[in-house]
Design a protein around this motif. Structure first.
Motif, PDB file in Angstrom:
ATOM      1  N   VAL A 181       0.863  -1.183   0.000  1.00 42.12           N
ATOM      2  CA  VAL A 181       0.000   0.000   0.000  1.00 42.12           C
ATOM      3  C   VAL A 181       0.900   1.234   0.000  1.00 42.12           C
ATOM      4  O   VAL A 181       1.663   1.456   0.942  1.00 42.12           O
ATOM      5  CB  VAL A 181      -0.937   0.033   1.225  1.00 42.12           C
ATOM      6  CG1 VAL A 181      -1.754   1.332   1.229  1.00 42.12           C
ATOM      7  CG2 VAL A 181      -1.861  -1.171   1.228  1.00 42.12           C
ATOM      8  N   ILE A 182       0.809   2.021  -1.084  1.00 41.53           N
ATOM      9  CA  ILE A 182       1.582   3.260  -1.214  1.00 41.53           C
ATOM     10  C   ILE A 182       0.611   4.427  -1.082  1.00 41.53           C
ATOM     11  O   ILE A 182      -0.430   4.455  -1.734  1.00 41.53           O
ATOM     12  CB  ILE A 182       2.285   3.329  -2.584  1.00 41.53           C
ATOM     13  CG1 ILE A 182       3.192   2.110  -2.780  1.00 41.53           C
ATOM     14  CG2 ILE A 182       3.090   4.624  -2.710  1.00 41.53           C
ATOM     15  CD1 ILE A 182       3.696   1.959  -4.207  1.00 41.53           C
ATOM     16  N   LEU A 183       0.949   5.368  -0.233  1.00 41.10           N
ATOM     17  CA  LEU A 183       0.094   6.544  -0.037  1.00 41.10           C
ATOM     18  C   LEU A 183       0.898   7.811  -0.294  1.00 41.10           C
ATOM     19  O   LEU A 183       1.975   7.998   0.260  1.00 41.10           O
ATOM     20  CB  LEU A 183      -0.469   6.571   1.388  1.00 41.10           C
ATOM     21  CG  LEU A 183      -1.352   7.783   1.716  1.00 41.10           C
ATOM     22  CD1 LEU A 183      -2.637   7.749   0.891  1.00 41.10           C
ATOM     23  CD2 LEU A 183      -1.674   7.838   3.196  1.00 41.10           C
ATOM     24  N   GLN A 184       0.353   8.665  -1.131  1.00 37.02           N
ATOM     25  CA  GLN A 184       0.955   9.966  -1.449  1.00 37.02           C
ATOM     26  C   GLN A 184       0.067  11.022  -0.807  1.00 37.02           C
ATOM     27  O   GLN A 184      -1.082  11.203  -1.211  1.00 37.02           O
ATOM     28  CB  GLN A 184       1.015  10.125  -2.962  1.00 37.02           C
ATOM     29  CG  GLN A 184       1.976  11.161  -3.482  1.00 37.02           C
ATOM     30  CD  GLN A 184       2.287  10.913  -4.954  1.00 37.02           C
ATOM     31  OE1 GLN A 184       2.601   9.789  -5.340  1.00 37.02           O
ATOM     32  NE2 GLN A 184       2.194  11.939  -5.754  1.00 37.02           N
ATOM     33  N   GLU A 185       0.563  11.741   0.197  1.00 33.20           N
ATOM     34  CA  GLU A 185      -0.292  12.603   1.004  1.00 33.20           C
ATOM     35  C   GLU A 185       0.447  13.824   1.538  1.00 33.20           C
ATOM     36  O   GLU A 185       1.669  13.913   1.477  1.00 33.20           O
ATOM     37  CB  GLU A 185      -0.857  11.819   2.203  1.00 33.20           C
ATOM     38  CG  GLU A 185      -2.308  11.423   2.089  1.00 33.20           C
ATOM     39  CD  GLU A 185      -3.284  12.581   2.002  1.00 33.20           C
ATOM     40  OE1 GLU A 185      -2.866  13.760   2.017  1.00 33.20           O
ATOM     41  OE2 GLU A 185      -4.497  12.322   1.904  1.00 33.20           O
ATOM     42  N   LEU A 186      -0.352  14.745   2.084  1.00 30.44           N
ATOM     43  CA  LEU A 186       0.187  15.941   2.730  1.00 30.44           C
ATOM     44  C   LEU A 186       0.417  15.718   4.220  1.00 30.44           C
ATOM     45  O   LEU A 186       1.386  16.210   4.794  1.00 30.44           O
ATOM     46  CB  LEU A 186      -0.776  17.116   2.561  1.00 30.44           C
ATOM     47  CG  LEU A 186      -1.198  17.512   1.149  1.00 30.44           C
ATOM     48  CD1 LEU A 186      -2.162  18.694   1.216  1.00 30.44           C
ATOM     49  CD2 LEU A 186       0.013  17.852   0.315  1.00 30.44           C
ATOM     50  N   PHE A 187      -0.501  14.991   4.855  1.00 28.92           N
ATOM     51  CA  PHE A 187      -0.469  14.793   6.299  1.00 28.92           C
ATOM     52  C   PHE A 187      -0.712  13.325   6.622  1.00 28.92           C
ATOM     53  O   PHE A 187      -1.179  12.557   5.785  1.00 28.92           O
ATOM     54  CB  PHE A 187      -1.562  15.631   6.982  1.00 28.92           C
ATOM     55  CG  PHE A 187      -1.467  17.106   6.710  1.00 28.92           C
ATOM     56  CD1 PHE A 187      -0.493  17.878   7.313  1.00 28.92           C
ATOM     57  CD2 PHE A 187      -2.366  17.729   5.856  1.00 28.92           C
ATOM     58  CE1 PHE A 187      -0.403  19.246   7.070  1.00 28.92           C
ATOM     59  CE2 PHE A 187      -2.298  19.092   5.604  1.00 28.92           C
ATOM     60  CZ  PHE A 187      -1.309  19.846   6.215  1.00 28.92           C
ATOM     61  N   GLU A 217       9.603  10.484 -11.147  1.00 32.25           N
ATOM     62  CA  GLU A 217      10.768   9.819 -10.564  1.00 32.25           C
ATOM     63  C   GLU A 217      10.545   8.315 -10.416  1.00 32.25           C
ATOM     64  O   GLU A 217      11.478   7.525 -10.601  1.00 32.25           O
ATOM     65  CB  GLU A 217      11.115  10.471  -9.230  1.00 32.25           C
ATOM     66  CG  GLU A 217      11.638  11.895  -9.404  1.00 32.25           C
ATOM     67  CD  GLU A 217      12.105  12.540  -8.110  1.00 32.25           C
ATOM     68  OE1 GLU A 217      12.277  11.803  -7.109  1.00 32.25           O
ATOM     69  OE2 GLU A 217      12.315  13.765  -8.096  1.00 32.25           O
ATOM     70  N   ILE A 218       9.322   7.913 -10.099  1.00 31.75           N
ATOM     71  CA  ILE A 218       9.017   6.480 -10.043  1.00 31.75           C
ATOM     72  C   ILE A 218       9.114   5.870 -11.441  1.00 31.75           C
ATOM     73  O   ILE A 218       9.644   4.763 -11.622  1.00 31.75           O
ATOM     74  CB  ILE A 218       7.613   6.241  -9.445  1.00 31.75           C
ATOM     75  CG1 ILE A 218       7.569   6.687  -7.978  1.00 31.75           C
ATOM     76  CG2 ILE A 218       7.225   4.772  -9.565  1.00 31.75           C
ATOM     77  CD1 ILE A 218       8.452   5.887  -7.043  1.00 31.75           C
ATOM     78  N   MET A 219       8.615   6.571 -12.449  1.00 32.04           N
ATOM     79  CA  MET A 219       8.722   6.090 -13.831  1.00 32.04           C
ATOM     80  C   MET A 219      10.184   5.900 -14.224  1.00 32.04           C
ATOM     81  O   MET A 219      10.552   4.891 -14.851  1.00 32.04           O
ATOM     82  CB  MET A 219       8.030   7.071 -14.788  1.00 32.04           C
ATOM     83  CG  MET A 219       6.515   7.140 -14.605  1.00 32.04           C
ATOM     84  SD  MET A 219       5.744   8.475 -15.551  1.00 32.04           S
ATOM     85  CE  MET A 219       5.806   7.798 -17.203  1.00 32.04           C
ATOM     86  N   ASN A 220      11.011   6.864 -13.858  1.00 34.54           N
ATOM     87  CA  ASN A 220      12.441   6.751 -14.166  1.00 34.54           C
ATOM     88  C   ASN A 220      13.071   5.544 -13.475  1.00 34.54           C
ATOM     89  O   ASN A 220      13.862   4.809 -14.077  1.00 34.54           O
ATOM     90  CB  ASN A 220      13.169   8.033 -13.753  1.00 34.54           C
ATOM     91  CG  ASN A 220      12.905   9.184 -14.717  1.00 34.54           C
ATOM     92  OD1 ASN A 220      12.730   8.970 -15.916  1.00 34.54           O
ATOM     93  ND2 ASN A 220      12.875  10.400 -14.200  1.00 34.54           N
ATOM     94  N   LYS A 221      12.722   5.323 -12.221  1.00 29.87           N
ATOM     95  CA  LYS A 221      13.275   4.200 -11.479  1.00 29.87           C
ATOM     96  C   LYS A 221      12.799   2.859 -12.042  1.00 29.87           C
ATOM     97  O   LYS A 221      13.492   1.840 -11.922  1.00 29.87           O
ATOM     98  CB  LYS A 221      12.911   4.306  -9.994  1.00 29.87           C
ATOM     99  CG  LYS A 221      13.656   5.416  -9.256  1.00 29.87           C
ATOM    100  CD  LYS A 221      13.280   5.453  -7.791  1.00 29.87           C
ATOM    101  CE  LYS A 221      14.025   6.564  -7.060  1.00 29.87           C
ATOM    102  NZ  LYS A 221      15.487   6.331  -7.022  1.00 29.87           N
ATOM    103  N   MET A 222      11.632   2.861 -12.683  1.00 28.29           N
ATOM    104  CA  MET A 222      11.086   1.635 -13.257  1.00 28.29           C
ATOM    105  C   MET A 222      11.513   1.436 -14.712  1.00 28.29           C
ATOM    106  O   MET A 222      11.044   0.518 -15.379  1.00 28.29           O
ATOM    107  CB  MET A 222       9.557   1.637 -13.144  1.00 28.29           C
ATOM    108  CG  MET A 222       9.056   1.618 -11.705  1.00 28.29           C
ATOM    109  SD  MET A 222       7.252   1.575 -11.548  1.00 28.29           S
ATOM    110  CE  MET A 222       6.898  -0.101 -12.104  1.00 28.29           C
ATOM    111  N   GLY A 223      12.413   2.321 -15.199  1.00 29.17           N
ATOM    112  CA  GLY A 223      12.999   2.100 -16.512  1.00 29.17           C
ATOM    113  C   GLY A 223      12.323   2.767 -17.672  1.00 29.17           C
ATOM    114  O   GLY A 223      12.576   2.432 -18.835  1.00 29.17           O
ATOM    115  N   TYR A 224      11.445   3.746 -17.409  1.00 28.80           N
ATOM    116  CA  TYR A 224      10.791   4.490 -18.493  1.00 28.80           C
ATOM    117  C   TYR A 224      11.224   5.946 -18.378  1.00 28.80           C
ATOM    118  O   TYR A 224      10.621   6.728 -17.640  1.00 28.80           O
ATOM    119  CB  TYR A 224       9.272   4.361 -18.393  1.00 28.80           C
ATOM    120  CG  TYR A 224       8.533   4.900 -19.605  1.00 28.80           C
ATOM    121  CD1 TYR A 224       8.484   4.164 -20.783  1.00 28.80           C
ATOM    122  CD2 TYR A 224       7.888   6.133 -19.565  1.00 28.80           C
ATOM    123  CE1 TYR A 224       7.806   4.650 -21.901  1.00 28.80           C
ATOM    124  CE2 TYR A 224       7.218   6.627 -20.670  1.00 28.80           C
ATOM    125  CZ  TYR A 224       7.183   5.877 -21.839  1.00 28.80           C
ATOM    126  OH  TYR A 224       6.511   6.361 -22.940  1.00 28.80           O
TER     127      TYR A 224
END
Length: 358
Positions: free
Chosen positions: A92-98, A151-158
Motif C-alpha cells: 500500500v503506497i500513499l501519497q499525502e500531505l499529512f 521519478e518512479i517512472m524513471n526508477k522503473m525504466g521508463y
C-alpha cells in the motif's frame, strides 16, 4: 462536478475503461495510437473501479495499490471493509500531505505538495482549464505529485524529464484532441475552455445548434427501492444520509488543521423533534447510531431541517468514523457509493458517552 478537479481527472482518463481524452482503451485503433505515442504496449483490459479494487484485494487478486491524496479509510463507505482490503494488499503506497487514517495502513508514504506549492491545472465543470501557480516552496522533503510520479517512472525504466506544467500540457496536446491548442503560457488568468484549436481559440459555448455527439438515447427504468432498505429497513427503521458542513472538507485532513476547527470541532447528528421525543433524546445527548455494518456514538442536534424518519450527519472527524455505518450499495454504472441512504437505528448512548453529559 462536486470537487475542484473531477472534470480534469475525467478528461485525463481516470475511468478504468477510458484513456486520456475519453478514448476507449479496448479499441484497437486507440490502443495503436497510445502504443505508438508512448513506445510501449499499453494494456487494453478494463481496470477496476474503486469498490472493485477493495473486493479484488480481499479476494487476493490485487497485490498493490497507490493512493494519491485520498483518505479512503475515513471517507469511503463501510470503513471496516476498506481496512480489510488495505490489510489484504501486499503493498500500500500513499501519497499525502499529512498523516491520515489511511496512512496507518500504508507500507510506503510519499510526501506530496499542496496546491499552493506546485504548478499545474484544475479543470472545472464548464470545461475551463485553469492554471494553478506555485506561491510557496514545498515543505522540506516533499515534492509535487507530478514529480513523484516522474521519478518512479524513471526508477522503473521508463525515462522521463522532470515534471513541468508546460511540458505536461505539451504531451497532453498531442494525445487528447480537444487539448490540441492548450499551452501553459496561453492559460492566463481565466484559462481556456476545451475544445481548444491548435491556434489557441477555445470554445465558450459547446452546443449552439446541435449536440456535438448527436442526440442522446433515453431508456426508462422504473424506480426500485434500494437494496439497503429492502434488506435492512425492518430491523433498522431510520434512514441516515451523510452531508458536509461549510467549515470542513470531506475528512478534514486540511481543514481540521485550521482555525475552522474552533468553529466546528466534531460531527453531530441532526434528528427531527418528533423522532427525538419518541426516543427520549434531548439536545446534546449522545446517541448510539447503529447499522448492519457497525455502530458509532455521536452528539445530537434537534432540528426541523430533517424530516421525521431521516437522520443526517457529517464524516469530518476520525474519532467518530461515521463511515463504519455506510454500506456496499453502489450505482450500476460509475459504482458511486450510496452515502445518502443508510438503514440505521438509534438509542441513547451508554458507558463513557453517557458520562460525558454529567
Amino acid at each position: 462536478r462536486g470537487q475542484n478537479n473531477v472534470q480534469g481527472l475525467a478528461d485525463m482518463g481516470v475511468q478504468p475503461h477510458q484513456g486520456a481524452g475519453y478514448l476507449d482503451v479496448t479499441n484497437d485503433e486507440v490502443n495503436k495510437k497510445y502504443n505508438e505515442f508512448y513506445g510501449v504496449d499499453v494494456p487494453k483490459e478494463i481496470g477496476y473501479k474503486i469498490p472493485e479494487m477493495f473486493d479484488a484485494a480481499i479476494a487476493g487478486k490485487l497485490k498493490a495499490i497507490w493512493i494519491i491524496g485520498e483518505d479512503i479509510v475515513q471517507t469511503d463507505p463501510n470503513t471496516q471493509k476498506v481496512i480489510k482490503a488495505m490489510e489484504s494488499t501486499d503493498l500500500v503506497i500513499l501519497q499525502e500531505l499529512f498523516m491520515t487514517e489511511t496512512a496507518k495502513y500504508a507500507d510506503v508514504i510519499l510526501p506530496g505538495a499542496s496546491f499552493l506549492e506546485k504548478n499545474g491545472t484544475f479543470t472545472n465543470g464548464e470545461r475551463r482549464v485553469q492554471a494553478v501557480r506555485q506561491v510557496v516552496k514545498p515543505a522540506e522533503g516533499s515534492k509535487p505529485d507530478g514529480q513523484i510520479i516522474v521519478e518512479i517512472m524513471n526508477k522503473m525504466g521508463y525515462p522521463q524529464p522532470d515534471y513541468t506544467p508546460d511540458g505536461m500540457l505539451e504531451e497532453i496536446s498531442q494525445i487528447v484532441p480537444f487539448f490540441a491548442g492548450i499551452r501553459w503560457d496561453r492559460l492566463g488568468k481565466n484559462g481556456l475552455q476545451w475544445p481548444v484549436a491548435e491556434d489557441g481559440t477555445d470554445t465558450q459555448i459547446l452546443h449552439k445548434t446541435e449536440f456535438k455527439r448527436g442526440k442522446g438515447y433515453f431508456e426508462f427504468n422504473a424506480w426500485e427501492e434500494t437494496m439497503e432498505l429492502q434488506s435492512h429497513a425492518k430491523e433498522f427503521p431510520y434512514i441516515l444520509t451523510t452531508n458536509r458542513e461549510l467549515e470542513h472538507y470531506n475528512c478534514g485532513t486540511m481543514t481540521r488543521r485550521t482555525a475552522n476547527e474552533e468553529i466546528l470541532s466534531d460531527d453531530y447528528l441532526m434528528i427531527n423533534p418528533e423522532d427525538a421525543k419518541e426516543n427520549e433524546i434531548v439536545e446534546g445527548d449522545y446517541v448510539c447510531l447503529e447499522s448492519p455494518r457497525g455502530k458509532v456514538d455521536v452528539k445530537t442536534r434537534i432540528t426541523d431541517e430533517v424530516k421525521k424518519g431521516i437522520l443526517s450527519t457529517t464524516f469530518h472527524f476520525p474519532d467518530i468514523m461515521i463511515n463504519n455505518l455506510t454500506g456496499d450499495i453502489h450505482d450500476s454504472e460509475a459504482m458511486c457509493p450510496e452515502y445518502k441512504v443508510v438503514a440505521v437505528r438509534i438509542r441513547k448512548s451508554k458507558g463513557k458517552f453517557k458520562k460525558q453529559l454529567t
